[in-house]
Design a protein around this motif. Structure first.
Motif, PDB file in Angstrom:
ATOM      1  N   PRO A   1     -37.436  12.509  -8.198  1.00 45.13           N
ATOM      2  CA  PRO A   1     -38.518  11.830  -7.481  1.00 45.13           C
ATOM      3  C   PRO A   1     -39.704  12.722  -7.150  1.00 45.13           C
ATOM      4  O   PRO A   1     -40.626  12.286  -6.478  1.00 45.13           O
ATOM      5  CB  PRO A   1     -37.821  11.385  -6.200  1.00 45.13           C
ATOM      6  CG  PRO A   1     -36.848  12.491  -5.945  1.00 45.13           C
ATOM      7  CD  PRO A   1     -36.362  12.958  -7.287  1.00 45.13           C
ATOM      8  N   GLY A   2     -39.691  13.976  -7.596  1.00 46.01           N
ATOM      9  CA  GLY A   2     -40.723  14.925  -7.196  1.00 46.01           C
ATOM     10  C   GLY A   2     -42.136  14.456  -7.481  1.00 46.01           C
ATOM     11  O   GLY A   2     -43.018  14.560  -6.626  1.00 46.01           O
ATOM     12  N   GLU A   3     -42.368  13.943  -8.686  1.00 41.97           N
ATOM     13  CA  GLU A   3     -43.715  13.494  -9.050  1.00 41.97           C
ATOM     14  C   GLU A   3     -44.179  12.367  -8.145  1.00 41.97           C
ATOM     15  O   GLU A   3     -45.322  12.352  -7.666  1.00 41.97           O
ATOM     16  CB  GLU A   3     -43.744  13.048 -10.520  1.00 41.97           C
ATOM     17  CG  GLU A   3     -43.592  14.167 -11.531  1.00 41.97           C
ATOM     18  CD  GLU A   3     -44.823  15.061 -11.584  1.00 41.97           C
ATOM     19  OE1 GLU A   3     -45.877  14.682 -11.029  1.00 41.97           O
ATOM     20  OE2 GLU A   3     -44.722  16.153 -12.170  1.00 41.97           O
ATOM     21  N   ARG A   4     -43.296  11.396  -7.899  1.00 43.36           N
ATOM     22  CA  ARG A   4     -43.656  10.265  -7.038  1.00 43.36           C
ATOM     23  C   ARG A   4     -43.953  10.731  -5.614  1.00 43.36           C
ATOM     24  O   ARG A   4     -44.971  10.331  -5.020  1.00 43.36           O
ATOM     25  CB  ARG A   4     -42.523   9.231  -7.021  1.00 43.36           C
ATOM     26  CG  ARG A   4     -42.775   8.076  -6.055  1.00 43.36           C
ATOM     27  CD  ARG A   4     -41.619   7.092  -6.047  1.00 43.36           C
ATOM     28  NE  ARG A   4     -40.378   7.652  -5.533  1.00 43.36           N
ATOM     29  CZ  ARG A   4     -40.093   7.792  -4.252  1.00 43.36           C
ATOM     30  NH1 ARG A   4     -40.984   7.437  -3.313  1.00 43.36           N
ATOM     31  NH2 ARG A   4     -38.925   8.282  -3.860  1.00 43.36           N
TER      32      ARG A   4
ATOM     33  N   ARG B   1     -43.943  23.983  -3.201  1.00 41.18           N
ATOM     34  CA  ARG B   1     -44.200  25.034  -2.223  1.00 41.18           C
ATOM     35  C   ARG B   1     -43.889  24.545  -0.807  1.00 41.18           C
ATOM     36  O   ARG B   1     -43.345  25.286   0.010  1.00 41.18           O
ATOM     37  CB  ARG B   1     -45.656  25.496  -2.321  1.00 41.18           C
ATOM     38  CG  ARG B   1     -45.951  26.358  -3.542  1.00 41.18           C
ATOM     39  CD  ARG B   1     -47.419  26.684  -3.629  1.00 41.18           C
ATOM     40  NE  ARG B   1     -47.714  27.502  -4.802  1.00 41.18           N
ATOM     41  CZ  ARG B   1     -48.924  27.712  -5.283  1.00 41.18           C
ATOM     42  NH1 ARG B   1     -49.982  27.153  -4.685  1.00 41.18           N
ATOM     43  NH2 ARG B   1     -49.100  28.470  -6.349  1.00 41.18           N
ATOM     44  N   LEU B   2     -44.261  23.297  -0.534  1.00 41.63           N
ATOM     45  CA  LEU B   2     -43.938  22.727   0.771  1.00 41.63           C
ATOM     46  C   LEU B   2     -42.422  22.620   0.958  1.00 41.63           C
ATOM     47  O   LEU B   2     -41.904  22.895   2.037  1.00 41.63           O
ATOM     48  CB  LEU B   2     -44.580  21.344   0.909  1.00 41.63           C
ATOM     49  CG  LEU B   2     -46.098  21.305   1.078  1.00 41.63           C
ATOM     50  CD1 LEU B   2     -46.614  19.871   0.946  1.00 41.63           C
ATOM     51  CD2 LEU B   2     -46.499  21.879   2.435  1.00 41.63           C
ATOM     52  N   CYS B   3     -41.711  22.228  -0.110  1.00 38.38           N
ATOM     53  CA  CYS B   3     -40.256  22.159  -0.038  1.00 38.38           C
ATOM     54  C   CYS B   3     -39.660  23.527   0.253  1.00 38.38           C
ATOM     55  O   CYS B   3     -38.752  23.664   1.079  1.00 38.38           O
ATOM     56  CB  CYS B   3     -39.684  21.616  -1.351  1.00 38.38           C
ATOM     57  SG  CYS B   3     -39.958  19.861  -1.613  1.00 38.38           S
ATOM     58  N   ALA B   4     -40.173  24.542  -0.414  1.00 38.52           N
ATOM     59  CA  ALA B   4     -39.664  25.896  -0.204  1.00 38.52           C
ATOM     60  C   ALA B   4     -39.912  26.344   1.236  1.00 38.52           C
ATOM     61  O   ALA B   4     -39.055  26.987   1.855  1.00 38.52           O
ATOM     62  CB  ALA B   4     -40.315  26.863  -1.188  1.00 38.52           C
TER      63      ALA B   4
ATOM     64  N   ARG C   1     -35.241  19.369  -5.951  1.00 31.38           N
ATOM     65  CA  ARG C   1     -34.081  18.993  -6.767  1.00 31.38           C
ATOM     66  C   ARG C   1     -32.800  19.572  -6.186  1.00 31.38           C
ATOM     67  O   ARG C   1     -31.770  18.879  -6.130  1.00 31.38           O
ATOM     68  CB  ARG C   1     -34.281  19.474  -8.203  1.00 31.38           C
ATOM     69  CG  ARG C   1     -33.159  19.042  -9.141  1.00 31.38           C
ATOM     70  CD  ARG C   1     -33.474  19.360 -10.573  1.00 31.38           C
ATOM     71  NE  ARG C   1     -32.415  18.925 -11.467  1.00 31.38           N
ATOM     72  CZ  ARG C   1     -32.440  19.037 -12.781  1.00 31.38           C
ATOM     73  NH1 ARG C   1     -33.507  19.593 -13.368  1.00 31.38           N
ATOM     74  NH2 ARG C   1     -31.438  18.625 -13.532  1.00 31.38           N
ATOM     75  N   GLN C   2     -32.839  20.825  -5.740  1.00 29.21           N
ATOM     76  CA  GLN C   2     -31.650  21.439  -5.132  1.00 29.21           C
ATOM     77  C   GLN C   2     -31.244  20.689  -3.861  1.00 29.21           C
ATOM     78  O   GLN C   2     -30.054  20.451  -3.628  1.00 29.21           O
ATOM     79  CB  GLN C   2     -31.929  22.912  -4.816  1.00 29.21           C
ATOM     80  CG  GLN C   2     -32.021  23.790  -6.045  1.00 29.21           C
ATOM     81  CD  GLN C   2     -32.524  25.185  -5.713  1.00 29.21           C
ATOM     82  OE1 GLN C   2     -33.263  25.383  -4.742  1.00 29.21           O
ATOM     83  NE2 GLN C   2     -32.140  26.165  -6.522  1.00 29.21           N
TER      84      GLN C   2
ATOM     85  N   LEU D   1     -31.844  17.521  -3.076  1.00 28.91           N
ATOM     86  CA  LEU D   1     -31.296  16.210  -3.400  1.00 28.91           C
ATOM     87  C   LEU D   1     -29.916  16.317  -4.037  1.00 28.91           C
ATOM     88  O   LEU D   1     -29.068  15.443  -3.835  1.00 28.91           O
ATOM     89  CB  LEU D   1     -32.262  15.459  -4.316  1.00 28.91           C
ATOM     90  CG  LEU D   1     -33.574  15.053  -3.624  1.00 28.91           C
ATOM     91  CD1 LEU D   1     -34.578  14.546  -4.638  1.00 28.91           C
ATOM     92  CD2 LEU D   1     -33.325  14.001  -2.560  1.00 28.91           C
ATOM     93  N   GLU D   2     -29.677  17.383  -4.800  1.00 28.21           N
ATOM     94  CA  GLU D   2     -28.329  17.623  -5.328  1.00 28.21           C
ATOM     95  C   GLU D   2     -27.334  17.798  -4.185  1.00 28.21           C
ATOM     96  O   GLU D   2     -26.210  17.300  -4.236  1.00 28.21           O
ATOM     97  CB  GLU D   2     -28.339  18.875  -6.207  1.00 28.21           C
ATOM     98  CG  GLU D   2     -28.932  18.669  -7.582  1.00 28.21           C
ATOM     99  CD  GLU D   2     -27.872  18.259  -8.603  1.00 28.21           C
ATOM    100  OE1 GLU D   2     -26.964  19.054  -8.873  1.00 28.21           O
ATOM    101  OE2 GLU D   2     -27.976  17.128  -9.109  1.00 28.21           O
ATOM    102  N   GLU D   3     -27.747  18.518  -3.152  1.00 34.17           N
ATOM    103  CA  GLU D   3     -26.873  18.723  -1.998  1.00 34.17           C
ATOM    104  C   GLU D   3     -26.598  17.400  -1.289  1.00 34.17           C
ATOM    105  O   GLU D   3     -25.476  17.155  -0.829  1.00 34.17           O
ATOM    106  CB  GLU D   3     -27.508  19.721  -1.034  1.00 34.17           C
ATOM    107  CG  GLU D   3     -27.564  21.138  -1.582  1.00 34.17           C
ATOM    108  CD  GLU D   3     -28.370  22.069  -0.708  1.00 34.17           C
ATOM    109  OE1 GLU D   3     -28.757  21.659   0.406  1.00 34.17           O
ATOM    110  OE2 GLU D   3     -28.627  23.206  -1.135  1.00 34.17           O
ATOM    111  N   ARG D   4     -27.611  16.544  -1.190  1.00 36.84           N
ATOM    112  CA  ARG D   4     -27.409  15.235  -0.586  1.00 36.84           C
ATOM    113  C   ARG D   4     -26.411  14.413  -1.398  1.00 36.84           C
ATOM    114  O   ARG D   4     -25.526  13.756  -0.836  1.00 36.84           O
ATOM    115  CB  ARG D   4     -28.730  14.469  -0.493  1.00 36.84           C
ATOM    116  CG  ARG D   4     -29.599  14.821   0.712  1.00 36.84           C
ATOM    117  CD  ARG D   4     -30.735  13.802   0.854  1.00 36.84           C
ATOM    118  NE  ARG D   4     -30.220  12.459   1.033  1.00 36.84           N
ATOM    119  CZ  ARG D   4     -30.833  11.351   0.606  1.00 36.84           C
ATOM    120  NH1 ARG D   4     -32.002  11.438  -0.033  1.00 36.84           N
ATOM    121  NH2 ARG D   4     -30.308  10.164   0.817  1.00 36.84           N
ATOM    122  N   ARG D   5     -26.535  14.431  -2.718  1.00 37.26           N
ATOM    123  CA  ARG D   5     -25.610  13.675  -3.568  1.00 37.26           C
ATOM    124  C   ARG D   5     -24.180  14.198  -3.415  1.00 37.26           C
ATOM    125  O   ARG D   5     -23.234  13.424  -3.314  1.00 37.26           O
ATOM    126  CB  ARG D   5     -26.034  13.775  -5.038  1.00 37.26           C
ATOM    127  CG  ARG D   5     -27.269  12.983  -5.375  1.00 37.26           C
ATOM    128  CD  ARG D   5     -27.539  12.955  -6.877  1.00 37.26           C
ATOM    129  NE  ARG D   5     -28.793  12.269  -7.101  1.00 37.26           N
ATOM    130  CZ  ARG D   5     -29.977  12.858  -7.142  1.00 37.26           C
ATOM    131  NH1 ARG D   5     -30.054  14.181  -7.011  1.00 37.26           N
ATOM    132  NH2 ARG D   5     -31.073  12.165  -7.313  1.00 37.26           N
TER     133      ARG D   5
END
Length: 264
Positions: free
Chosen positions: A185-188, A202-205, A213-214, A216-220
């Motif tokens: 979903p990053g682009e959206r 950069r904001l995520c970091a 992505r990392q 959201l993988e943890e959420r899954r």
């Protein structure tokens, strides 16, 4: 548009609720992870936690709220508990209540705690229907509210969000509510925030210390771990964005070292 309150980003999830003796409620052991927002009402026996050079003991008729840190915990033989645990944390994994020492309170002075705890315990076994699910969620938030009011009144203030910047708060809220079936979903999300994809990461970091992505993988993975005891692996696979249960099983084993227990 009115900005969302900062508390909207707090994640509250049910972990367990039980009343009675437990295989875990005996002896001395090391709790080696900062786990959950836990509450024990000692009905019989005693419970003790030790961390940071401090020891906290609860006797019958007392609540014990262990601080969510690495700790030693010890239960007298025959201990009987009313035990509950939630995940109450910010999207970056920081516990909502994580200050001071572990805390004890007399149950007689806080009757709402036991009342709400037993309501949640009862509702946790009545989730088969949609109405039961909503009743359970209502009880869950009722317990979280009662617990947070009690801890705050006892001088344990909730931790505030790490980032006051409205854009960061919005990013965290959207990542935490993004459908698990949306794999990239990053682009959206970058478009919705009005930033480039590079700036978005950069904001995520800055907010999470990892990529979107990392996170959201943890959420899954967290969702899969919590739901596999209650659902078929093919259902959990579909709910986490996998088209084939074999792909999901391989991913789960790669992440955890064990195959899904109900991979059918």
């Amino acid at each position: 548009m009115t900005p969302s309150p900062p508390w909207d980003a707090v994640r509250v999830e049910f972990v367990w609720a039980y009343e009675g003796s437990s295989t875990g409620a005996r002896g001395r052991s090391l709790c080696d992870r900062a786990l959950f927002l836990t509450a024990w009402l000692v009905l019989r026996g005693s419970a003790r936690v030790e961390h940071h050079g401090q020891s906290t003991l609860a006797l019958p008729g007392e609540w014990l709220f262990p601080r969510p840190v690495v700790r030693m915990q010890e239960f007298a033989p025959g201990t009987r508990l009313l035990s509950l645990a939630l995940r109450a944390e910010w999207p970056d994994g920081r516990a909502l209540f994580d200050g001071g020492q572990s805390l004890t309170l007399p149950a007689a002075s806080h009757p709402a705690l036991a009342r709400q705890a037993r309501l949640l315990l009862r509702r946790s076994h009545e989730r088969e229907t949609l109405a039961g699910h909503f009743a359970f969620r209502e009880a869950l938030y009722g317990w979280a509210r009662t617990l947070s009011e009690t801890l705050t009144a006892a001088g344990l203030d909730p931790r505030r969000a790490a980032h006051a910047d409205e854009r960061l708060a919005t990013l965290l809220q959207r990542l935490d509510t993004c459908p698990l079936t949306e794999l990239r979903p990053g682009e959206r999300l970058a478009r919705e925030l009005g930033v480039s994809r590079v700036q978005f990461e950069r904001l995520c970091a800055a907010a999470l210390g990892r990529t979107s992505r990392q996170y959201l993988e943890e959420r899954r993975l967290d969702y899969a771990r919590r739901t596999l005891p209650f659902k078929l692996a093919k259902e959990v696979a579909a709910e986490t964005g996998f088209s084939h249960v074999s792909t999901f099983s391989a991913w789960f084993k790669r992440k955890t070292g064990a195959a899904p227990t109900l991979a059918v």
